[in-house]
Design an enzyme around this catalytic site. Structure first.
Site, PDB file in Angstrom:
ATOM      1  N   LYS A   1      40.107 -16.008  28.952  1.00 26.81           N
ATOM      2  CA  LYS A   1      38.983 -16.839  28.529  1.00 26.81           C
ATOM      3  C   LYS A   1      39.479 -18.126  27.852  1.00 26.81           C
ATOM      4  O   LYS A   1      40.679 -18.256  27.540  1.00 26.81           O
ATOM      5  CB  LYS A   1      38.089 -16.012  27.598  1.00 26.81           C
ATOM      6  CG  LYS A   1      37.407 -14.824  28.317  1.00 26.81           C
ATOM      7  CD  LYS A   1      36.474 -14.061  27.365  1.00 26.81           C
ATOM      8  CE  LYS A   1      35.746 -12.931  28.096  1.00 26.81           C
ATOM      9  NZ  LYS A   1      34.769 -12.230  27.196  1.00 26.81           N
TER      10      LYS A   1
ATOM     11  N   TYR B   1      27.755 -13.223  34.723  1.00 22.50           N
ATOM     12  CA  TYR B   1      27.238 -12.450  33.587  1.00 22.50           C
ATOM     13  C   TYR B   1      25.750 -12.122  33.746  1.00 22.50           C
ATOM     14  O   TYR B   1      25.050 -11.953  32.759  1.00 22.50           O
ATOM     15  CB  TYR B   1      27.490 -13.208  32.280  1.00 22.50           C
ATOM     16  CG  TYR B   1      28.914 -13.073  31.766  1.00 22.50           C
ATOM     17  CD1 TYR B   1      29.480 -11.817  31.484  1.00 22.50           C
ATOM     18  CD2 TYR B   1      29.710 -14.196  31.533  1.00 22.50           C
ATOM     19  CE1 TYR B   1      30.776 -11.694  31.013  1.00 22.50           C
ATOM     20  CE2 TYR B   1      31.020 -14.073  31.051  1.00 22.50           C
ATOM     21  CZ  TYR B   1      31.537 -12.819  30.788  1.00 22.50           C
ATOM     22  OH  TYR B   1      32.834 -12.686  30.306  1.00 22.50           O
TER      23      TYR B   1
ATOM     24  N   ASN C   1      36.873 -13.194  22.571  1.00 25.20           N
ATOM     25  CA  ASN C   1      37.686 -11.975  22.682  1.00 25.20           C
ATOM     26  C   ASN C   1      38.690 -12.031  23.834  1.00 25.20           C
ATOM     27  O   ASN C   1      39.089 -11.008  24.374  1.00 25.20           O
ATOM     28  CB  ASN C   1      36.783 -10.742  22.776  1.00 25.20           C
ATOM     29  CG  ASN C   1      35.913 -10.766  24.018  1.00 25.20           C
ATOM     30  OD1 ASN C   1      35.941 -11.735  24.778  1.00 25.20           O
ATOM     31  ND2 ASN C   1      35.160  -9.711  24.227  1.00 25.20           N
TER      32      ASN C   1
ATOM     33  N   HIS D   1      38.396 -11.103  30.047  1.00 25.70           N
ATOM     34  CA  HIS D   1      37.401 -10.324  30.795  1.00 25.70           C
ATOM     35  C   HIS D   1      38.126  -9.477  31.822  1.00 25.70           C
ATOM     36  O   HIS D   1      39.084  -9.935  32.424  1.00 25.70           O
ATOM     37  CB  HIS D   1      36.407 -11.250  31.529  1.00 25.70           C
ATOM     38  CG  HIS D   1      35.623 -10.527  32.578  1.00 25.70           C
ATOM     39  ND1 HIS D   1      34.476  -9.816  32.278  1.00 25.70           N
ATOM     40  CD2 HIS D   1      35.854 -10.319  33.907  1.00 25.70           C
ATOM     41  CE1 HIS D   1      34.025  -9.237  33.393  1.00 25.70           C
ATOM     42  NE2 HIS D   1      34.844  -9.531  34.394  1.00 25.70           N
TER      43      HIS D   1
ATOM     44  N   GLU E   1      33.108  -9.518  41.654  1.00 24.54           N
ATOM     45  CA  GLU E   1      33.677 -10.595  40.835  1.00 24.54           C
ATOM     46  C   GLU E   1      34.846 -11.287  41.549  1.00 24.54           C
ATOM     47  O   GLU E   1      35.005 -12.506  41.444  1.00 24.54           O
ATOM     48  CB  GLU E   1      34.106 -10.024  39.476  1.00 24.54           C
ATOM     49  CG  GLU E   1      32.899  -9.539  38.666  1.00 24.54           C
ATOM     50  CD  GLU E   1      33.262  -8.785  37.392  1.00 24.54           C
ATOM     51  OE1 GLU E   1      34.476  -8.605  37.116  1.00 24.54           O
ATOM     52  OE2 GLU E   1      32.326  -8.382  36.671  1.00 24.54           O
TER      53      GLU E   1
END
Ligand code: IDP
Ligand code: MG
Length: 156
Positions: free
Chosen positions: A9, A49, A112, A115, A126
């Site tokens: 990320k 998402y 965080n 993913h 994905e």
């Protein structure tokens, strides 16, 4: 063999953690078979998402994921989806166990770092969202017979 979609990320890229995170997957014996540095569009973030639409953190999540470049990876191995999820650790950096990527490199619950697809269905969907045909490589790895026991004909 499974292939999973991993995204380092914006916080991982900005903080210069890409190499150390990739090294963990390589050290484990998993194959990096696709890699792409990109800025995620609003459309792609909301498709990716879509299951989180309507949740209180959704707008912040999409804003975060589109705010700065990410590194998208395709990672392959026997059981790669579950292995990568356990290497990532729990969703919140404040709760993730030491020894996991989120546990060792972050404290934030929204920034965080990473993913990872959470099922075979999610991985297929994905990978299709982030990689075009031909961008995920088939690698004839010379070390495969030392990473896995191939004596039965299938990697053990
Ligand atoms: P996961 O990434 O561990 O699979 P999910 O529950 O699928 O976690 O949530 C997707 C992402 O949304 C998380 O990785 C995190 O960036 C963000 N997120 C989830 N829950 C919260 C929250 O309560 N506050 C802020 N961000 C959240
Ligand atoms: Mg998830």
């Amino acid at each position: 063999m499974e292939t999973t979609l991993i995204i380092l990320k914006p916080d991982a890229v900005q903080r210069g953690l890409m190499g150390r995170i990739i090294s963990r997957f390589e050290d484990k014996g998993l194959e990096i078979c696709g890699a792409k540095l990109m800025t995620i569009s609003q459309d792609l973030a909301s498709t990716h998402y879509k299951d989180h639409q309507g949740k209180p953190f959704y707008d912040g999540l999409v804003g975060f994921m589109t705010s700065s470049p990410v590194l998208v990876l395709a990672i392959r191995g026997v059981g790669a989806i579950g292995i990568c999820r356990s290497m990532m650790g729990a969703t919140f950096g404040s709760k993730a166990d030491s020894g996991t990527i989120r546990g060792d490199f972050g404290v934030s619950n929204s920034f965080n770092l990473i993913h990872g697809s959470d099922s075979a269905e999610a991985a297929e969907r994905e990978l299709g969202l982030f990689f075009n045909a031909g961008e995920v490589q088939t690698i004839d790895r010379a070390i495969q017979g030392w990473v896995y026991d191939l004596s039965s004909g299938t990697p053990e």
